[in-house]
Design a protein around this motif. Structure first.
Motif, PDB file in Angstrom:
ATOM      1  N   ALA A  87      86.330   6.685  39.481  1.00  0.00           N
ATOM      2  CA  ALA A  87      85.329   7.703  39.823  1.00  0.00           C
ATOM      3  C   ALA A  87      84.753   8.347  38.568  1.00  0.00           C
ATOM      4  CB  ALA A  87      85.952   8.765  40.729  1.00  0.00           C
ATOM      5  N   PHE A  90      82.498   5.826  37.044  1.00  0.00           N
ATOM      6  CA  PHE A  90      81.280   5.744  37.850  1.00  0.00           C
ATOM      7  C   PHE A  90      80.310   6.852  37.470  1.00  0.00           C
ATOM      8  CE2 PHE A  90      79.050   7.389  41.596  1.00  0.00           C
ATOM      9  CZ  PHE A  90      78.257   6.290  41.935  1.00  0.00           C
ATOM     10  N   SER A 127      81.542  -0.471  40.613  1.00  0.00           N
ATOM     11  CA  SER A 127      82.623   0.478  40.927  1.00  0.00           C
ATOM     12  C   SER A 127      83.358   0.054  42.194  1.00  0.00           C
ATOM     13  CB  SER A 127      82.069   1.884  41.089  1.00  0.00           C
ATOM     14  OG  SER A 127      81.492   2.322  39.890  1.00  0.00           O
TER      15      SER A 127
END
Length: 161
Positions: A87, A90, A127
């Protein structure tokens, strides 16, 4: 040909129940069951409890004989940490791609639009693939440890020939 007809179904349309096996007469002795005892053990002994879950976390962590595995206990932690890292990556790549795309628009609009579109498409797809690969590797390691634990239990529960 036989003259037997199947019993009629009940009014609700359910098929008839299968016949019950004959019950022994009251007071009669039943023969002992043949084959191995329940639980898969070949001897009459109860299976030994597995040591993989009997120890505490730190006891298993510092087990220098490696008879206990901590991977299954830590799989959730590894997965959550991996998801957090993915995350953060990302967000970092998304922000960097958007900044680069808008910066490139000052010099060439087409290049800036291509950078923005590439960022908005590739960063989420890559991702998502990273999450799939992370999950795959953690599941593979946990499955390997489960096989090792089950093999150890099987070896404990079988007597040597």
């Amino acid at each position: 040909m036989s003259d037997q007809t199947p019993p009629p179904a009940d009014p609700a349309g359910h098929p008839p129940a299968p016949p019950r096996p004959p019950q022994p007469a009251p007071g009669a002795q039943t023969p002992p069951p043949s084959g191995p005892p329940a639980g898969g053990a070949q001897s009459g002994h109860a299976p030994k409890p597995s040591t993989s879950f009997g120890q505490g976390f730190f006891g298993a962590l510092f087990d220098i004989t490696f008879r206990t595995f901590i991977t299954r206990r830590l799989a959730t932690v590894f997965y959550v940490v991996g998801l957090v890292v993915i995350a953060i990556a990302f967000l970092g790549y998304l922000i960097a791609g958007l900044v680069a795309g808008f910066g490139a628009m000052r010099f060439d609009v087409a290049t800036g639009i291509l950078l923005l579109l590439g960022t908005l498409v590739l960063v989420p797809v890559l991702s998502f693939l990273a999450v799939i690969v992370l999950r795959f590797w953690i599941e593979a390691v946990v499955a390997l440890i489960a096989v090792a634990e089950n093999t150890g239990r099987t070896a404990e529960n079988t007597e040597s020939v």
